[in-house]
Design a protein around this motif. Sequence first.
Motif, short mmCIF file in Angstrom:
data_model
loop_
_atom_site.label_atom_id
_atom_site.label_comp_id
_atom_site.label_asym_id
_atom_site.label_seq_id
_atom_site.Cartn_x
_atom_site.Cartn_y
_atom_site.Cartn_z
N THR A 163 55.28 76.80 55.05
CA THR A 163 55.46 76.75 56.50
C THR A 163 56.76 76.04 56.82
N LYS A 164 57.54 76.69 57.66
CA LYS A 164 58.83 76.08 57.98
C LYS A 164 58.69 75.18 59.21
N GLY A 165 59.55 74.24 59.29
CA GLY A 165 59.50 73.36 60.46
C GLY A 165 60.53 72.27 60.34
N SER A 166 60.66 71.51 61.42
CA SER A 166 61.67 70.45 61.43
C SER A 166 61.05 69.06 61.52
N GLY A 167 59.78 69.02 61.89
CA GLY A 167 59.15 67.70 62.10
C GLY A 167 59.55 67.09 63.43
N LEU A 168 60.14 67.91 64.32
CA LEU A 168 60.59 67.37 65.62
C LEU A 168 59.66 67.75 66.76
N GLY A 169 58.95 68.92 66.59
CA GLY A 169 58.18 69.51 67.69
C GLY A 169 57.27 68.53 68.41
N LEU A 170 56.33 67.92 67.68
CA LEU A 170 55.34 67.04 68.34
C LEU A 170 56.00 65.80 68.91
N ASN A 171 57.07 65.33 68.23
CA ASN A 171 57.78 64.16 68.75
C ASN A 171 58.38 64.49 70.13
N ILE A 172 58.94 65.70 70.24
CA ILE A 172 59.52 66.10 71.53
C ILE A 172 58.41 66.23 72.58
N VAL A 173 57.27 66.85 72.18
CA VAL A 173 56.16 67.03 73.13
C VAL A 173 55.68 65.66 73.64
N LYS A 174 55.57 64.72 72.73
CA LYS A 174 55.11 63.39 73.13
C LYS A 174 56.08 62.77 74.14
N ILE A 185 44.14 68.53 60.41
CA ILE A 185 45.02 67.42 59.98
C ILE A 185 44.14 66.29 59.46
N SER A 186 44.54 65.70 58.35
CA SER A 186 43.74 64.58 57.82
C SER A 186 43.94 63.35 58.71
N GLU A 187 43.00 62.40 58.60
CA GLU A 187 43.09 61.20 59.44
C GLU A 187 44.36 60.41 59.15
N LYS A 188 44.73 60.40 57.87
CA LYS A 188 45.91 59.64 57.46
C LYS A 188 47.17 60.22 58.11
N ASP A 189 47.27 61.57 58.12
CA ASP A 189 48.46 62.20 58.70
C ASP A 189 48.47 62.12 60.22
N MET A 190 47.27 62.07 60.78
CA MET A 190 47.16 62.08 62.25
C MET A 190 47.97 60.94 62.87
N LYS A 191 48.02 59.80 62.14
CA LYS A 191 48.74 58.63 62.68
C LYS A 191 50.24 58.88 62.78
N HIS A 192 50.73 59.86 61.98
CA HIS A 192 52.19 59.99 61.89
C HIS A 192 52.75 61.27 62.51
N ILE A 193 51.88 62.23 62.87
CA ILE A 193 52.43 63.54 63.25
C ILE A 193 53.35 63.49 64.46
N PHE A 194 53.26 62.41 65.27
CA PHE A 194 54.15 62.33 66.44
C PHE A 194 55.46 61.59 66.10
N ASP A 195 55.59 61.12 64.86
CA ASP A 195 56.85 60.45 64.45
C ASP A 195 57.93 61.50 64.25
N LYS A 196 59.16 61.07 64.52
CA LYS A 196 60.23 62.05 64.35
C LYS A 196 60.39 62.41 62.87
N PHE A 197 60.69 63.65 62.61
CA PHE A 197 60.93 64.23 61.27
C PHE A 197 59.67 64.32 60.41
N TYR A 198 58.55 63.79 60.92
CA TYR A 198 57.36 63.76 60.04
C TYR A 198 56.75 65.14 59.91
N ARG A 199 56.52 65.54 58.65
CA ARG A 199 55.86 66.81 58.37
C ARG A 199 54.81 66.57 57.30
N VAL A 200 53.68 67.29 57.42
CA VAL A 200 52.70 67.18 56.35
C VAL A 200 53.13 68.16 55.28
N THR A 201 53.64 67.61 54.19
CA THR A 201 54.25 68.48 53.18
C THR A 201 53.26 68.84 52.09
N SER A 202 52.17 68.07 51.97
CA SER A 202 51.31 68.26 50.80
C SER A 202 50.26 69.36 51.02
#
Length: 521
Positions: A473-484, A449-466
């Motif tokens: 890769t499929k996903g919801s952007g919820l997983g890490l937010n729930i883990v946190k 994960i890039s440093e820039k994305d690292m700040k946001h991966i725990f935000d809800k709905f956030y996915r690294v799309t680029s």
Amino acid sequence: MRFSIKRIFIVFIFIIILPTAFYSIYELSSYRKHELVIESIYGNQLEAILFTVNQYSDELLNEWGNRIDASAKTREGRDNTSLNRLMEEYPSLKLAFLYRENEVEILANSSDSLDFYRQQAGNILNKETEEIMKLKDFLENDYRKLQPIALSPGHVLVYFIGETDQKLKVVYGMIINAEKFINQTMAPILQEISQNQFYISIYNENKNTLIYNTDRNIEPDETRYTTALWLFPGYYAAIGLKEINISNLTRERSRSNILFILLVDLMLIIGIVLVFKSIDKQLKLAQLKSDFVSNVSHEIRTPLSLIQMYVESLKMNRVRPEGKKQEYLDVVLKETQRLSGMVNKILNFSQIEKNKKKYHFTPVNLNEIVDEVLTTFSHHLENEGFDYHIHLDQELPYIQADSEAVTDAMMNLIDNSIKYSPGEKYIEIQTGQLSGYVYFEVQDHGQGISEKDMKHIFDKFYRVTSSDLTPNTKGSGLGLNIVKHIMDAHGGDIRVHSKKGKGSRFVLNFPLIIDEKAAGF
Ligand code: ADP
């Protein structure tokens, strides 16, 4: 979205920033004008105070005039005791006289140089015929005017028209020692007026000397407002504010006004930036939400159509070899599990959002949960061609945790490691303990994960799309937010160490609360 931000920004500029900027500029440019007005108001007030000083002298000399007038009338019976008393009371009054037919007739005197003043008065009044006529006219109209003339040195002649008891109009006069009058008679009244707020000084302009000052410490050059003493030609009264002068006062006011305006502007700018940021965040969140809906719909539709397709084939009995049937059923099972995993994730998230998520803490050994999770995942890991290495600390103490939630957290992390490792398919799982906490970690060698994305991966709905490595890769952007959220509820935390292209390591730290019973002590 960018377009709407721009529009909001323009609206802000027109509704708030422009008017405020105009107002501030107007205030700043017109403050000097306002301060001049204030200064002149202060000035008028100070001048009004000086006016009362003049008025006081005028009233007093008028009273002297009355007494001279009255005593002159009784003087016809030769009684000048009241005039002598007046002179004793006011030593500055040197001479009182009556002037008629070009002759000065002394009514009362306190001076030795009587002849000198008598002569001076006579000479002057002989030349004042015109002025005397004017004063007589004034008196006809019931106005008795006192007319002052400067005498040298430091004396003043004040004359006025009065009437004898035979109703004849005559000139009465008095010669006053100006400096004595100021120092003895005016001084107390000046002190009273100044009341420690102003300083008042009286000076003689001709001699350029200070005659009296209410406050000796103040230099005469600090004087601000000056007025001539009506009845003492050549003498001036000056008044100023003590300690602060008016320009200091107005300058201080201006400075605090400007500071206030700048402060308000600053607060406004900070406010606008905050509002703007919050709008930007809301718009981004709205965008993420809409992405989430389409992602999830896609994730649900794919397994559903697979399940439908395989179940239909099985139902029509088209699948012949028994092995193939088993394979189809496996797919159906796998897709059903994926679907229920997805739905569970959304339900979990929605409970967290509504603050309704309940945790049931019991003594738990992390190793046992890892075993269970791996039983579920081993098939999947092998299918995906993953090699994995597990290192469990056999001495791991029990912790207080919700085993279901911890299972979810571990599954999310392992699932991510599988999803985001398109190249090197190798995962390491470990448990252990350090002072005060036990940990679970999963390390992959995937895309990182890039440093820039690292700040946001725990935000809800956030996915690294680029990511070009795993575009689908499929996903919801919820997983890490729930883990946190789960880790917060356990009083622990989640940490990530990652480098783009090199892989990621996620660590769950649980605080160590030793449950002696569960640990079997
Ligand atoms: P998603 O459903 O997209 O996986 P997550 O909340 O689980 O949502 O993860 C958020 C983002 O964090 C992912 O889109 C991904 O880009 C990044 N991420 C999570 N785990 C990993 C990992 N192990 N390696 C690389 N990137 C990861």
